[in-house]
Design an enzyme around this catalytic site. Structure first.
Site, PDB file in Angstrom:
ATOM      1  N   CYS A 170      68.124-107.989  -1.288  1.00 35.09           N
ATOM      2  CA  CYS A 170      67.280-108.971  -1.968  1.00 35.09           C
ATOM      3  C   CYS A 170      67.434-108.985  -3.491  1.00 35.09           C
ATOM      4  O   CYS A 170      67.616-110.053  -4.084  1.00 35.09           O
ATOM      5  CB  CYS A 170      65.813-108.728  -1.613  1.00 35.09           C
ATOM      6  SG  CYS A 170      65.449-108.972   0.143  1.00 35.09           S
ATOM      7  N   PHE A 171      67.345-107.824  -4.121  1.00 34.08           N
ATOM      8  CA  PHE A 171      67.360-107.800  -5.583  1.00 34.08           C
ATOM      9  C   PHE A 171      68.632-108.420  -6.141  1.00 34.08           C
ATOM     10  O   PHE A 171      68.587-109.291  -7.011  1.00 34.08           O
ATOM     11  CB  PHE A 171      67.222-106.358  -6.089  1.00 34.08           C
ATOM     12  CG  PHE A 171      65.814-105.832  -6.074  1.00 34.08           C
ATOM     13  CD1 PHE A 171      64.804-106.502  -5.400  1.00 34.08           C
ATOM     14  CD2 PHE A 171      65.492-104.666  -6.736  1.00 34.08           C
ATOM     15  CE1 PHE A 171      63.509-106.022  -5.375  1.00 34.08           C
ATOM     16  CE2 PHE A 171      64.193-104.171  -6.726  1.00 34.08           C
ATOM     17  CZ  PHE A 171      63.207-104.840  -6.045  1.00 34.08           C
TER      18      PHE A 171
END
Length: 291
Positions: free
Chosen positions: A55-56
């Site tokens: 995600c990041f």
């Protein structure tokens, strides 16, 4: 945007950790002081080898792409720097390992504790371990990899194990391949991290027991913050390792003072230890290590 802001906090404290190592400060103390500011808070201020997961990185790069499409190059560069700092932290930690091991890890065995991008998961996507291990492999290190998720076997592996037992009367654990082991091999032999997958496979071994992984190892490298790593019998591990024995805590979860007292040369993120003076296994001559 939320994930990008959280990633920014991680990269910010990791940037401060590099300053702390250069100046003799302790990033844990700095993070505690910063976290007391009610405008900032204490969450996501744990310095480490870097963030991972799907995600990041994805959300950061999406912001970079959107900014570039909107002809906002300064904004794109700002968010790109967050992921650049994460890459720098991983590389910096890997280079520090090589430097501390007398500037070479060729044919040295390193026990890697943890491969998932965070504890309590088998997810290895964008794990810092992939990049740290790849750097060490490129330098010629041999890696004994242990992750608490490794002992879980799929049905195919269990069936294979039973067949081996029936035909040979013994079982070679290295012939039994857990699901997570396959994923780790795929991560480390991907074309994005190596041009020589066969060489990589010849340099890595998977273990289901951390005490077996450290036998005759020159160092332990902690890359995931699994709680069980805090409770191992490191005195027992030290007795079975090459001397001088090193431990590199990339997650800042271990009792570093206790490890130094046991005889480990101990390194972590965002702090230098003044008492890392080691003795040769024979002869009693002192090592002077300034990594």
């Amino acid at each position: 945007a939320s994930n990008a802001f959280l990633a920014q906090r991680v990269s910010s404290i990791n940037a401060v950790s590099a300053i702390c190592e250069a100046t003799g400060a302790d990033v844990t103390e700095v993070a505690a002081a910063v976290g007391l500011d009610s405008r900032i808070g204490s969450k996501f201020l744990q310095a480490s080898v870097g963030f991972g997961g799907s995600c990041f990185q994805k959300d950061l790069l999406n912001l970079v792409y959107i900014a570039e499409c909107l002809n906002l190059p300064q904004v794109a560069k700002y968010w790109q720097q967050v992921t650049d700092m994460n890459e720098y932290q991983r590389t910096r930690f890997a280079k520090r390992i090589v430097e501390c091991l007398f500037n070479t890890v060729t044919d040295k065995t390193l026990a890697v504790f943890g491969f998932a991008f965070k504890k309590n998961t088998g997810d290895t996507r964008e794990s810092p371990a992939i990049y740290v291990c790849s750097h060490l492999l490129e330098e010629g290190a041999r890696l004994n990899i242990y992750d608490p998720k490794l002992p879980v076997l799929d049905e195919e592996s269990i069936s294979h194990m039973k067949t081996l037992l029936q035909h040979t009367g013994t079982i070679s654990l290295r012939a039994v391949v857990p699901v997570e082991t396959k994923q780790i091999e795929q991560d480390l032999t991907s074309t994005s991290v190596t041009s020589d997958p066969e060489r990589v496979l010849s340099l890595i071994n998977m273990y289901s027991d951390p005490y077996e992984a450290v036998k005759d190892a020159h160092a332990i490298v902690v890359l995931t913050e699994w709680d069980e790593f805090k409770h191992y019998d490191y005195k027992k591990m030290l007795a079975n390792m090459k001397k001088p024995a090193f431990i590199f805590d990339g997650r800042k979860i271990l009792d570093h003072e206790a490890l130094i007292k046991l005889g480990f040369h101990t390194e972590t993120i965002g702090k230098r230890f003044a008492r890392n003076t080691l003795l040769r296994a024979s002869g009693g001559d002192s090592w002077s290590i300034s990594c």
